[in-house]
Design an enzyme around this catalytic site. Structure first.
Site, mmCIF file in Angstrom:
data_model
loop_
_atom_site.group_PDB
_atom_site.id
_atom_site.type_symbol
_atom_site.label_atom_id
_atom_site.label_comp_id
_atom_site.label_asym_id
_atom_site.label_seq_id
_atom_site.Cartn_x
_atom_site.Cartn_y
_atom_site.Cartn_z
ATOM 1 N N ALA A 43 28.244 38.453 65.449
ATOM 2 C CA ALA A 43 27.677 37.318 66.193
ATOM 3 C C ALA A 43 26.373 37.732 66.887
ATOM 4 C CB ALA A 43 28.677 36.811 67.223
ATOM 5 N N TYR A 45 24.370 40.155 65.892
ATOM 6 C CA TYR A 45 23.378 40.305 64.825
ATOM 7 C C TYR A 45 22.766 38.940 64.505
ATOM 8 C CZ TYR A 45 21.279 41.707 60.386
ATOM 9 O OH TYR A 45 20.393 41.961 59.377
ATOM 10 N N GLU A 128 31.146 60.481 39.843
ATOM 11 C CA GLU A 128 31.141 59.234 40.620
ATOM 12 C C GLU A 128 31.928 58.146 39.908
ATOM 13 O OE1 GLU A 128 26.893 59.504 40.640
ATOM 14 O OE2 GLU A 128 26.663 57.763 39.352
ATOM 15 N N LYS A 130 32.737 54.777 38.004
ATOM 16 C CA LYS A 130 31.926 53.906 37.159
ATOM 17 C C LYS A 130 32.258 52.476 37.554
ATOM 18 C CE LYS A 130 30.378 52.935 32.525
ATOM 19 N NZ LYS A 130 30.709 51.493 32.486
ATOM 20 N N ASP A 132 32.310 48.478 37.862
ATOM 21 C CA ASP A 132 32.321 47.408 36.893
ATOM 22 C C ASP A 132 31.500 46.254 37.453
ATOM 23 O OD1 ASP A 132 33.149 46.903 34.416
ATOM 24 O OD2 ASP A 132 35.240 46.490 34.911
ATOM 25 N N TYR A 240 22.480 54.866 42.109
ATOM 26 C CA TYR A 240 22.905 56.138 41.534
ATOM 27 C C TYR A 240 21.778 56.886 40.824
ATOM 28 C CZ TYR A 240 23.420 53.076 37.458
ATOM 29 O OH TYR A 240 23.205 52.161 36.482
ATOM 30 N N LYS A 329 36.294 57.061 30.438
ATOM 31 C CA LYS A 329 36.881 55.747 30.706
ATOM 32 C C LYS A 329 38.373 55.819 31.022
ATOM 33 C CE LYS A 329 34.546 52.314 29.832
ATOM 34 N NZ LYS A 329 33.689 51.833 28.778
ATOM 35 N N CYS A 423 68.601 25.717 39.188
ATOM 36 C CA CYS A 423 68.439 27.155 39.004
ATOM 37 C C CYS A 423 68.886 27.541 37.596
ATOM 38 C CB CYS A 423 69.279 27.902 40.039
ATOM 39 S SG CYS A 423 69.339 29.678 39.747
ATOM 40 N N CYS A 426 72.321 29.789 38.176
ATOM 41 C CA CYS A 426 73.590 29.296 38.727
ATOM 42 C C CYS A 426 73.686 27.779 38.736
ATOM 43 C CB CYS A 426 73.805 29.851 40.131
ATOM 44 S SG CYS A 426 72.732 29.107 41.368
ATOM 45 N N CYS A 441 65.941 28.753 44.589
ATOM 46 C CA CYS A 441 67.291 28.331 44.256
ATOM 47 C C CYS A 441 68.060 28.242 45.554
ATOM 48 C CB CYS A 441 67.935 29.369 43.331
ATOM 49 S SG CYS A 441 69.733 29.305 43.353
ATOM 50 N N CYS A 447 74.546 32.482 43.884
ATOM 51 C CA CYS A 447 73.742 32.639 42.672
ATOM 52 C C CYS A 447 73.783 34.094 42.218
ATOM 53 C CB CYS A 447 72.294 32.225 42.957
ATOM 54 S SG CYS A 447 71.191 32.500 41.557
HETATM 55 O O1 D41 Z 1 28.674 52.903 38.180
HETATM 56 C C1 D41 Z 1 28.071 52.681 37.129
HETATM 57 N N1 D41 Z 1 28.319 51.604 36.437
HETATM 58 C C2 D41 Z 1 27.051 53.652 36.630
HETATM 59 C C3 D41 Z 1 26.232 53.268 35.584
HETATM 60 C C4 D41 Z 1 26.893 54.936 37.203
HETATM 61 N N2 D41 Z 1 27.657 55.331 38.232
HETATM 62 N N3 D41 Z 1 25.949 55.780 36.715
HETATM 63 C C5 D41 Z 1 25.150 55.429 35.679
HETATM 64 N N4 D41 Z 1 24.235 56.308 35.241
HETATM 65 C C6 D41 Z 1 23.443 55.990 34.235
HETATM 66 C C7 D41 Z 1 22.434 56.983 33.759
HETATM 67 C C8 D41 Z 1 22.997 58.368 33.757
HETATM 68 C C9 D41 Z 1 21.973 56.631 32.380
HETATM 69 C C10 D41 Z 1 21.261 56.943 34.685
HETATM 70 C C11 D41 Z 1 25.263 54.138 35.074
HETATM 71 C C12 D41 Z 1 24.363 53.848 34.019
HETATM 72 N N5 D41 Z 1 23.481 54.786 33.617
HETATM 73 C C13 D41 Z 1 24.333 52.568 33.313
HETATM 74 N N6 D41 Z 1 24.787 51.420 33.737
HETATM 75 C C14 D41 Z 1 24.553 50.492 32.789
HETATM 76 C C15 D41 Z 1 23.959 51.077 31.764
HETATM 77 C C16 D41 Z 1 23.802 52.378 32.083
#
Ligand code: D41
Length: 684
Positions: A43, A45, A128, A130, A132, A240, A329, A423, A426, A441, A447
């Site tokens: 608030a 801010y 790190e 990845k 989505d 990143y 992945k 149900c 029962c 139910c 039951c």
């Molecule tokens: O978190 C991500 N989605 C992510 C995407 C990440 N943590 N690092 C990434 N690093 C790269 C490079 C190494 C090529 C600089 C990326 C992606 N690329 C990336 N995201 C979509 C296409 C590529």
């Protein structure tokens, strides 16, 4: 005396005030998004922001494009312009198994040693999550945000500057005086899970379209023509990497480069770490995978990057992917399949849950053939029909759910699902109180389904822990009419048990021995086992500690119950209602008569005396003497509140082995850190 004025007719004082406000707002933004430690209430801010807005509307010449008032400045656009990336946005190669990761590391070693690097040298990696979301490239010139573009095909993207400016964790201006002349930063725009859920709930209430998943939500939001719409989406960003740079001697290590970005006010993922070698990568993968469901955002894997940038250069790239990075992945969490039928399951409290029977499909590492539809409202909202093709989603140990119908694939003939009036187990009436999503139910313990569920819960590991009394056996016992209440379990004989299918004398004796053993329990387990609504493990522990005896608990009214930490009016009402029910008291008496007993609860003089009473505590790492759940239960029983993120509101961080980013953050914020030994001392 005339007021001093600047060239454009703005009083100097107003110009100063505007500058001060911008500085203040920028400082708070940095604390909020980078340090994750808000310094002022929202608030306050907003008040500062409104004051700046008022000044700027009075003196329009004060407005600058990087003013925090100018996030939603632009008018809707009619389409997106193309942007040529000064440095291409590369993509990531994938590894789907540990073997593929080992192969990646082998390739690195071979190439680097061919280039003269000692193959014995341990390689450090940036590991790190990845995320989505949607990849983004943002360009700063002299520290000011000038352009933001999507990845597109890696060479050409779309100009989404007007939308990216609305994301509050994206600074419109970099902090500090030493900013490069040109700096392109790359990162991921995403919608945190909580924001996604809230956004979808509100969109559904307004009758608008909901997003299938946070990734589509992020990508879709960036492609809005009207930035005012994007501004309402709860988007965030983590950076990143970098693209084109001019006027900056980029540090040798990726990790140091990122730290520098952070000091300029660019937000990094708090869960990234530097690890050693493939072993470090695999260990990180395991640890992050275990925490996947707790994270605030969706991830689909982990990314490893060679930390030394001179090594990165030696490795180069191949067909648009750097050789020095790879995405490891996790198993896919969403798949398409067909709904064969929808049935209603009856739970312990009689709640009817619609369950979709699916064409079996492999998702998230297991084969799924059933998925929950939660309740009848959800089923209606998603409009799931028998014959539909649906997206099933599975997250960790969570029950698979039907996320969405793929309407494009709806066949001409589908069957709409109706809530049954009776149900399915029962035959009792199905009732649905006004305004409640759940239909139940009305049969209670008449039951068989409710009885089975109540018994299953009673026997479960965290309740009475009756080893060997599983689902199948409970089904048989109920169907053979041998067991009506939990107390009946303790009156079973070898002969009765042997009359059941696939039950020999040995198994029957083993079960009786397990029942015998389970009679010796704790008040906490007993309370949890009773299956009182809203009384989970932690609440049972808090009640046991607070009242010490069953009699004291039974005698407590709702007011006395609410004196227990974390017991609110709803829980208190359920507890009172439970003990007001004659047949519940009868079952308890019978259980005690059957020899169920527990040692007296050793109660601290008063939980209020505990140094942990009323404190906000975060647990991290692995404790050697107790599990996460036991530690949480112990803390809750002492009146502490256990939360998952470290902030300035945290009183203590309890750090076990392998504590990671939470420990670092606690240290940065000056939050006291306890090791396991110190915690056990305090909890005594
Ligand atoms: O978190 C991500 N989605 C992510 C995407 C990440 N943590 N690092 C990434 N690093 C790269 C490079 C190494 C090529 C600089 C990326 C992606 N690329 C990336 N995201 C979509 C296409 C590529």
């Amino acid at each position: 005396m005339s007021v001093k004025e600047s060239a454009e007719g703005v009083p100097t004082e107003a110009a100063h005030r505007a500058a001060t406000l911008r500085e203040e707002l920028a400082k708070h933004n940095y604390s909020y998004y980078i340090l994750d430690a808000p310094t002022i209430p929202d608030a306050e801010y907003d008040r500062l922001l409104r004051e700046l807005e008022a000044l700027e509307s009075k003196y329009p010449s004060l407005v600058s494009p990087d003013s925090p008032t100018q996030r939603v400045g632009a008018a809707p656009v009619s389409g997106f312009l193309e942007v040529q990336h000064a440095e291409p946005m590369l993509s990531l190669a994938n590894a789907f198994s540990d073997d593929e990761l080992h192969a990646f590391a082998r390739r690195l070693r071979d190439r680097l040693s061919a280039a003269g690097v000692d193959p014995q040298e341990a390689l450090a990696f940036m590991a790190e999550p990845k995320l989505d979301g949607a990849a983004i490239s943002i360009r700063y010139e002299q520290g000011r945000l000038t352009q933001a573009a999507t990845r597109g095909d890696g060479t050409t993207g779309e100009d989404v500057t007007h939308n990216v400016r609305t994301i509050k964790s994206v600074p419109l201006r970099l902090r500090g005086t030493d900013v490069p002349a040109v700096l392109e930063v790359r990162g991921e725009v995403f919608m945190p899970r909580a924001g996604f859920a809230r956004y979808n709930r509100e969109a559904a209430e307004r009758g608008e379209k909901v997003f299938v998943n946070p990734r589509n939500a992020a990508a879709g939001s960036l492609r809005q023509l009207d930035p005012r719409l994007t501004a309402r989406r709860p988007l965030e960003v983590f950076f990143y990497g970098i693209g084109q740079v001019d006027g900056w001697d980029v540090p040798l290590r990726q990790s140091d480069m990122l730290k520098r970005l952070e000091r300029w006010g660019l937000r990094l993922c708090p869960d990234a770490e530097v690890v050693d070698g493939v072993e470090g990568c695999l260990d990180y993968y395991q640890r992050l995978g275990a925490r996947r469901d707790e994270l605030a955002y969706d991830i689909d894997g982990v990314v490893y990057k060679v930390d030394r940038r001179d090594h990165q250069r030696m490795l180069g790239s191949i067909s648009r992917s750097p050789r020095w990075a790879i995405a490891h992945k996790f198993a896919a969490q969403e798949e398409l399949t067909i709904v064969r039928d929808v049935e209603f399951q009856v739970g312990r409290t009689g709640a009817l849950t619609p369950v979709a029977r699916l064409e079996p499909v492999f998702v998230g590492g297991v084969t799924v053939s059933n998925a929950t539809l939660h309740n009848i409202d959800e089923l209606r909202r998603k409009d799931v029909r028998i014959g539909d093709t649906v997206i099933v989603r599975r997250a960790g140990d969570v029950i698979p759910e039907v996320a969405q119908v793929v309407l494009d694939r709806r066949p001409a003939e589908t069957q709409i699902v109706e809530l049954p009036e009776h149900c399915p187990v029962c035959g009792s009436d199905v009732v649905r109180p006004e305004g409640e999503a759940v239909a139940r139910c009305a049969g209670g313990l008449y039951c068989a389904a409710q009885r089975k569920e109540a018994l299953r819960h009673f026997a479960s590991r965290k309740a009475m822990d009756i080893v060997g009394l599983g689902t199948k056996l409970i089904d048989q016992l109920v169907e053979a009419d041998l067991v009506h209440t939990p107390a009946d379990l303790f009156r079973l004989t070898v002969e009765q048990l042997q009359s059941l299918e696939r039950m020999g004398q040995k198994s029957a004796e083993n079960l009786l021995a397990a029942l015998e053993k389970s009679r010796e329990t704790t008040l906490q387990r007993f309370l949890f086992a009773l299956g009182i609504r809203e009384v989970g493990e932690a609440t049972a522990a808090a009640l046991a500690t607070h009242f010490g005896t069953l009699e004291a608990l039974q005698g407590a009214d709702e007011g006395a119950l609410q004196a227990v930490p974390d017991v609110g009016p709803v829980v208190a009402a359920h507890v009172c209602a439970f003990f007001a029910e004659q047949h519940n008291l009868q079952v308890i008496d019978e259980l005690l008569a059957c020899g169920v007993h527990w040692p007296e609860v050793s109660k601290p003089a008063s939980t209020e005396d505990s140094p942990l009473y009323g404190k906000t505590v975060v647990l991290t790492g692995t404790l050697s003497t107790l599990s996460r759940e036991d530690a949480t239960a112990a803390l809750t029983a002492l009146g502490a509140k256990v939360t998952s993120t470290v902030s300035t509101k945290t009183d203590f961080l309890i750090a076990g082995e392998k504590a990671g980013s939470k420990l670092a953050k606690a240290e940065a914020l000056g939050v006291p850190v306890l090791d396991e030994q110190q915690f056990l001392e305090l909890a005594k």
